[in-house]
Design an enzyme around this catalytic site. Structure first.
Site, PDB file in Angstrom:
ATOM      1  N   ILE A  70       7.531 -12.839 -65.170  1.00 18.72           N
ATOM      2  CA  ILE A  70       6.335 -12.178 -65.262  1.00 18.72           C
ATOM      3  C   ILE A  70       5.238 -13.245 -65.173  1.00 18.72           C
ATOM      4  O   ILE A  70       4.123 -13.931 -65.899  1.00 18.72           O
ATOM      5  CB  ILE A  70       6.209 -10.742 -65.573  1.00 18.72           C
ATOM      6  CG1 ILE A  70       7.461 -10.336 -65.722  1.00 18.72           C
ATOM      7  CG2 ILE A  70       5.154 -10.504 -65.047  1.00 18.72           C
ATOM      8  CD1 ILE A  70       7.359  -8.377 -66.943  1.00 18.72           C
ATOM      9  N   LEU A  71       4.441 -13.501 -64.124  1.00 15.62           N
ATOM     10  CA  LEU A  71       3.562 -13.907 -63.888  1.00 15.62           C
ATOM     11  C   LEU A  71       2.100 -14.086 -64.725  1.00 15.62           C
ATOM     12  O   LEU A  71       2.187 -12.910 -64.770  1.00 15.62           O
ATOM     13  CB  LEU A  71       3.714 -14.566 -62.474  1.00 15.62           C
ATOM     14  CG  LEU A  71       4.430 -15.359 -61.317  1.00 15.62           C
ATOM     15  CD1 LEU A  71       4.667 -15.485 -59.878  1.00 15.62           C
ATOM     16  CD2 LEU A  71       4.798 -16.537 -61.793  1.00 15.62           C
TER      17      LEU A  71
ATOM     18  N   HIS B 238      11.972  -7.072 -53.578  1.00 16.89           N
ATOM     19  CA  HIS B 238      12.488  -6.988 -55.068  1.00 16.89           C
ATOM     20  C   HIS B 238      13.777  -5.437 -54.360  1.00 16.89           C
ATOM     21  O   HIS B 238      13.597  -5.076 -52.958  1.00 16.89           O
ATOM     22  CB  HIS B 238      12.140  -5.182 -55.383  1.00 16.89           C
ATOM     23  CG  HIS B 238      12.143  -4.946 -56.347  1.00 16.89           C
ATOM     24  ND1 HIS B 238      12.237  -4.612 -57.958  1.00 16.89           N
ATOM     25  CD2 HIS B 238      12.507  -3.246 -57.018  1.00 16.89           C
ATOM     26  CE1 HIS B 238      13.144  -4.446 -58.443  1.00 16.89           C
ATOM     27  NE2 HIS B 238      12.553  -3.401 -57.910  1.00 16.89           N
TER      28      HIS B 238
ATOM     29  N   GLY C 131      20.985 -17.558 -56.465  1.00 18.13           N
ATOM     30  CA  GLY C 131      19.749 -18.045 -55.302  1.00 18.13           C
ATOM     31  C   GLY C 131      20.411 -17.588 -53.996  1.00 18.13           C
ATOM     32  O   GLY C 131      19.852 -18.342 -52.856  1.00 18.13           O
ATOM     33  N   SER C 132      20.304 -16.284 -53.933  1.00 17.18           N
ATOM     34  CA  SER C 132      21.520 -16.201 -52.850  1.00 17.18           C
ATOM     35  C   SER C 132      20.150 -15.959 -51.485  1.00 17.18           C
ATOM     36  O   SER C 132      20.420 -16.691 -50.194  1.00 17.18           O
ATOM     37  CB  SER C 132      22.413 -14.766 -52.801  1.00 17.18           C
ATOM     38  OG  SER C 132      21.575 -14.039 -53.056  1.00 17.18           O
ATOM     39  N   ASN C 133      19.044 -15.330 -52.078  1.00 14.04           N
ATOM     40  CA  ASN C 133      18.013 -15.433 -50.901  1.00 14.04           C
ATOM     41  C   ASN C 133      17.059 -17.077 -50.894  1.00 14.04           C
ATOM     42  O   ASN C 133      16.415 -16.814 -49.889  1.00 14.04           O
ATOM     43  CB  ASN C 133      16.685 -14.282 -51.643  1.00 14.04           C
ATOM     44  CG  ASN C 133      17.310 -12.692 -51.511  1.00 14.04           C
ATOM     45  OD1 ASN C 133      17.106 -12.597 -50.724  1.00 14.04           O
ATOM     46  ND2 ASN C 133      17.831 -12.284 -52.639  1.00 14.04           N
TER      47      ASN C 133
ATOM     48  N   ASP D 166       5.712  -4.934 -59.624  1.00 19.25           N
ATOM     49  CA  ASP D 166       6.650  -4.726 -58.572  1.00 19.25           C
ATOM     50  C   ASP D 166       5.841  -3.348 -57.460  1.00 19.25           C
ATOM     51  O   ASP D 166       6.070  -2.297 -57.377  1.00 19.25           O
ATOM     52  CB  ASP D 166       7.304  -4.270 -58.783  1.00 19.25           C
ATOM     53  CG  ASP D 166       8.913  -4.914 -59.606  1.00 19.25           C
ATOM     54  OD1 ASP D 166       9.094  -5.856 -58.683  1.00 19.25           O
ATOM     55  OD2 ASP D 166       9.475  -4.272 -59.808  1.00 19.25           O
TER      56      ASP D 166
ATOM     57  N   MET E 111      13.106 -14.786 -62.833  1.00 19.28           N
ATOM     58  CA  MET E 111      12.704 -13.188 -63.731  1.00 19.28           C
ATOM     59  C   MET E 111      11.239 -13.639 -64.257  1.00 19.28           C
ATOM     60  O   MET E 111      11.709 -13.091 -66.003  1.00 19.28           O
ATOM     61  CB  MET E 111      14.064 -13.528 -64.322  1.00 19.28           C
ATOM     62  CG  MET E 111      15.141 -13.315 -63.834  1.00 19.28           C
ATOM     63  SD  MET E 111      15.587 -11.441 -62.468  1.00 19.28           S
ATOM     64  CE  MET E 111      15.658 -10.296 -64.312  1.00 19.28           C
TER      65      MET E 111
ATOM     66  N   GLU F 251      19.023  -7.714 -47.756  1.00 19.04           N
ATOM     67  CA  GLU F 251      17.417  -8.713 -48.461  1.00 19.04           C
ATOM     68  C   GLU F 251      17.873 -10.149 -47.373  1.00 19.04           C
ATOM     69  O   GLU F 251      16.378 -10.627 -47.656  1.00 19.04           O
ATOM     70  CB  GLU F 251      17.642  -8.791 -50.311  1.00 19.04           C
ATOM     71  CG  GLU F 251      17.438  -7.786 -50.657  1.00 19.04           C
ATOM     72  CD  GLU F 251      17.709  -7.687 -51.867  1.00 19.04           C
ATOM     73  OE1 GLU F 251      17.239  -9.238 -52.668  1.00 19.04           O
ATOM     74  OE2 GLU F 251      18.169  -7.695 -52.969  1.00 19.04           O
TER      75      GLU F 251
HETATM   76  C1  GRF Z   1      18.043  -9.821 -55.720  1.00 16.15           C
HETATM   77  O1  GRF Z   1      18.993  -8.307 -55.689  1.00 16.15           O
HETATM   78  C2  GRF Z   1      16.551  -9.596 -55.596  1.00 16.15           C
HETATM   79  O2  GRF Z   1      16.363  -8.486 -54.653  1.00 16.15           O
HETATM   80  C3  GRF Z   1      16.013  -9.663 -57.203  1.00 16.15           C
HETATM   81  O3  GRF Z   1      17.262 -10.671 -58.060  1.00 16.15           O
HETATM   82  C4  GRF Z   1      18.116 -10.680 -56.825  1.00 16.15           C
HETATM   83  C5  GRF Z   1      18.347 -12.453 -56.587  1.00 16.15           C
HETATM   84  O4  GRF Z   1      19.697 -12.500 -56.295  1.00 16.15           O
HETATM   85  N1  GRF Z   1      14.862  -9.809 -57.406  1.00 16.15           N
HETATM   86  P1  GRF Z   1      19.948 -14.412 -55.572  1.00 16.15           P
HETATM   87  O5  GRF Z   1      19.454 -15.036 -56.986  1.00 16.15           O
HETATM   88  O6  GRF Z   1      18.892 -14.319 -54.825  1.00 16.15           O
HETATM   89  O7  GRF Z   1      21.116 -14.058 -55.007  1.00 16.15           O
END
Ligand code: GRF
Length: 193
Positions: A97-98, A114, A20-22, A150, A95, A179
């Protein structure tokens, strides 16, 4: 183009499965005055997803969805999204796929990030594949989600140089940092900001 409703922020849901860093960077972005989104719901298919704790810190509601049966899982998600009047979905390390019908339901409203320069390296193990192919650059892409993996319209990309000594792990780390900047930038672009 996603229509903005003036000064009111667009209600957004972020879907995660892991770290969940994004999600964290999107939450920080959403708190800014000039951000067009407000995150109202976090969806996770994994109760142990580390990212859930970021949401808790900011008191953002979350729903953990049991994915044993995909069709039931998606029905539950749709119920939650409609309940909270969610207008835009950001997949962030989700993770699953919808299904086509789910995507149709939210046509043009689902974004994904991605870790490659799409259309290169769709799917998993992107960093390993880019290094094995002696690519000079990899990077990350924010794109719309359509029914092909993708493959939706690209919103924004950022190149990252692959160093001579990069491993999949070190490259993943470098790209992840980008990202965190790219996702908010792409959302701003969508709203012409
Ligand atoms: C990221 O590299 C994103 O591009 C991919 O999965 C990873 C998720 O990282 N789809 P985080 O959970 O957001 O840290």
């Amino acid at each position: 183009m996603v229509q903005s409703t003036g000064p009111k922020k667009i209600k957004c849901s972020v879907f995660i499965s892991g770290t969940g860093s994004n999600l964290k960077s999107l939450i920080q972005f959403s708190k800014k005055k000039n951000s067009p989104i407000s995150i109202k719901l976090i969806i996770s298919d994994n109760a142990k997803a580390k990212g859930l704790k970021f949401g808790k810190i900011f008191k953002i509601p979350n729903k953990v969805i049991n994915y044993k049966n995909k069709s039931i899982a998606e029905k539950k998600i749709i119920y939650e999204l409609k309940n909270k009047d969610i207008r835009i979905i950001c997949l962030a390390g989700f993770m699953k796929i919808l299904s086509k019908s789910f995507i149709k339901n939210f046509k043009g409203k689902i974004l994904n990030i991605h870790p490659s320069l799409l259309p290169k390296y769709k799917g998993l193990n992107t960093h390993q594949r880019a290094i094995s192919n002696n690519e000079k650059y990899s990077g990350c892409t924010v794109h719309f989600v359509n029914s092909r993996l993708d493959s939706g319209k690209i919103i924004l990309q950022k190149e990252v140089k692959i160093g001579k000594f990069d491993t999949p792990k070190s490259l993943a780390k470098k790209i992840l940092l980008q990202e965190h900047k790219l996702y908010p930038k792409a959302i701003k672009k969508l709203f012409n900001l």
